[in-house]
Design a protein around this motif. Structure first.
Motif, PDB file in Angstrom:
ATOM      1  N   GLY A 299       0.810  -1.230   0.000  1.00 21.41           N
ATOM      2  CA  GLY A 299       0.000   0.000   0.000  1.00 21.41           C
ATOM      3  C   GLY A 299       0.839   1.274   0.000  1.00 21.41           C
ATOM      4  O   GLY A 299       0.288   2.374  -0.078  1.00 21.41           O
ATOM      5  N   LEU A 300       2.163   1.146   0.078  1.00 22.50           N
ATOM      6  CA  LEU A 300       3.016   2.342   0.134  1.00 22.50           C
ATOM      7  C   LEU A 300       3.445   2.845  -1.250  1.00 22.50           C
ATOM      8  O   LEU A 300       4.177   3.827  -1.355  1.00 22.50           O
ATOM      9  N   GLU A 301       2.971   2.162  -2.302  1.00 23.50           N
ATOM     10  CA  GLU A 301       3.295   2.607  -3.679  1.00 23.50           C
ATOM     11  C   GLU A 301       2.876   4.066  -3.877  1.00 23.50           C
ATOM     12  O   GLU A 301       1.764   4.460  -3.539  1.00 23.50           O
ATOM     13  N   ARG A 302       3.804   4.888  -4.379  1.00 26.79           N
ATOM     14  CA  ARG A 302       3.442   6.283  -4.668  1.00 26.79           C
ATOM     15  C   ARG A 302       4.199   6.820  -5.893  1.00 26.79           C
ATOM     16  O   ARG A 302       4.524   7.999  -5.960  1.00 26.79           O
ATOM     17  N   ASP A 303       4.541   5.918  -6.812  1.00 27.18           N
ATOM     18  CA  ASP A 303       5.269   6.309  -8.027  1.00 27.18           C
ATOM     19  C   ASP A 303       6.531   7.098  -7.656  1.00 27.18           C
ATOM     20  O   ASP A 303       6.855   8.094  -8.284  1.00 27.18           O
ATOM     21  N   GLY A 304       7.188   6.628  -6.612  1.00 26.49           N
ATOM     22  CA  GLY A 304       8.313   7.374  -6.042  1.00 26.49           C
ATOM     23  C   GLY A 304       9.655   7.007  -6.646  1.00 26.49           C
ATOM     24  O   GLY A 304      10.564   6.534  -5.965  1.00 26.49           O
ATOM     25  N   ARG A 305       9.770   7.244  -7.944  1.00 28.09           N
ATOM     26  CA  ARG A 305      11.028   6.932  -8.634  1.00 28.09           C
ATOM     27  C   ARG A 305      12.126   7.873  -8.141  1.00 28.09           C
ATOM     28  O   ARG A 305      11.913   9.078  -8.022  1.00 28.09           O
ATOM     29  N   THR A 306      13.316   7.311  -7.854  1.00 25.81           N
ATOM     30  CA  THR A 306      14.452   8.143  -7.423  1.00 25.81           C
ATOM     31  C   THR A 306      15.483   8.307  -8.530  1.00 25.81           C
ATOM     32  O   THR A 306      16.232   9.264  -8.548  1.00 25.81           O
ATOM     33  N   GLY A 307      15.537   7.335  -9.442  1.00 22.80           N
ATOM     34  CA  GLY A 307      16.555   7.365 -10.495  1.00 22.80           C
ATOM     35  C   GLY A 307      15.960   7.826 -11.813  1.00 22.80           C
ATOM     36  O   GLY A 307      14.795   8.239 -11.884  1.00 22.80           O
TER      37      GLY A 307
END
Ligand SMILES: NC(=O)C1=CN([C@@H]2O[C@H](COP(=O)(O)OP(=O)(O)OC[C@H]3O[C@@H](n4cnc5c(N)ncnc54)[C@H](OP(=O)(O)O)[C@@H]3O)[C@@H](O)[C@H]2O)C=CC1
Ligand SMILES: O=C(O)C(=O)[C@@H](O)[C@H](O)C(=O)CO
Length: 251
Positions: free
Chosen positions: A235-243
């Motif tokens: 449930g923590l998915e947030r499209d949180g791309r770092t690279g």
């Protein structure tokens, strides 16, 4: 990880029981990895060494030359897994590059070949060649960026998903959902995140230069998360791309 620091960290990791080492030509630390392997006293056949071809070396001939350079720096005569580091779509040389990796595989100089940061449509072009199916697709993957479509495509084609930045470089470790689970199971947030990956069948390659964390990140096999824990972390998915994004990154 700078080359000088790499020898110490990889030596500590091998002593702690790690057997898989992930490096790349672009990291400039293959020589440091090689020194640690040579000094380890662990037989080569017990180690699983991955390196990656950088974008500027893509193309059939340049990939073969790039591989030779990596091998020389590592001081090895073969690697266990050789990856195309990024698709680099603007250059559009990854199909020729893949053919070079197939040559290395046929020659027995690599035990397996794969890709990194490939999107499904890019992988499909490799599959359409009708040759070797990539063994692995190594992608950015952590609780904040779960890459479900990529994972599904990989699984449908028998391609192992390997998670880089599996801890989101530490960014997810203070999350209250993860912290609450960690408290309950008497483990650290990093151990909970790594266990979440393993219970969902992903290969993980956590990085640390800190001796206590190197040990901690391997101590994952005496506890288990519940299905509810896995769902809560999902449930923590947030499209949180770092690279970088593989559709646009050309290196
Ligand atoms: N194919 C690709 O394009 C890419 C591949 N990679 C690969 O993935 C590996 C891992 O990715 P990376 O980006 O380093 O990210 P990670 O998610 O592994 O995070 C590394 C960071 O987390 C910290 N850390 C590690 N363990 C713990 C712990 N137990 N508790 C708290 N903090 C911790 C480290 O600190 P410290 O070291 O100070 O202990 C470091 O700052 C790389 O080493 C590389 O091999 C990475 C990026 C791209
Ligand atoms: O770390 C990696 O594996 C990467 O692909 C990149 O972060 C890479 O090191 C880079 O972008 C260098 O320009």
């Amino acid at each position: 990880m700078p080359d000088a620091e790499t020898t110490t960290a990889v030596s500590q990791a091998i002593a702690a029981g790690y057997r898989s080492i992930d490096t790349a030509a672009i990291y400039g630390n293959e020589a440091g990895v090689g020194r640690a392997i040579a000094a380890s006293g662990v037989s080569r056949s017990e180690l699983f060494v991955t390196t990656k071809l950088w974008n500027s070396d893509q193309g059939y001939d340049s990939a073969l030359t790039g591989f030779d350079a990596s091998l020389a720096k590592l001081g090895l005569d073969s690697v266990d897994l050789f990856l195309i580091h990024w698709p680099a779509p603007e250059n559009d040389r990854y199909l020729d590059t893949w053919r070079a990796l197939e040559t290395l595989y046929a020659e027995g100089r690599v035990r397996a070949i794969g890709v990194s940061n490939f999107l499904p449509d890019q992988l499909q072009r490799i599959l359409d060649l009708g040759g070797t199916v990539p063994a692995v697709n190594q992608v950015e993957l952590h609780p904040a960026l779960q890459q479900r479509e990529v994972q599904e495509f990989n699984a449908a084609h028998g391609i192992i998903t390997e998670a880089w930045s599996p801890l989101a470089q530490g960014a997810v470790l203070a999350d209250p959902v993860i912290a609450t689970i960690a408290e309950r199971v008497f483990r650290t947030p990093a151990q909970v995140v790594l266990r979440w990956h393993l219970q969902q069948s992903r290969v993980v390659i956590p990085k640390s230069v800190t001796a206590s964390r190197i040990r901690e990140n391997l101590d994952l096999f005496s506890f288990e998360l519940t299905d509810a824990d896995l769902t809560a972390i999902d449930g923590l998915e947030r499209d949180g791309r770092t690279g970088p994004h593989p559709a646009t990154f050309n290196g």
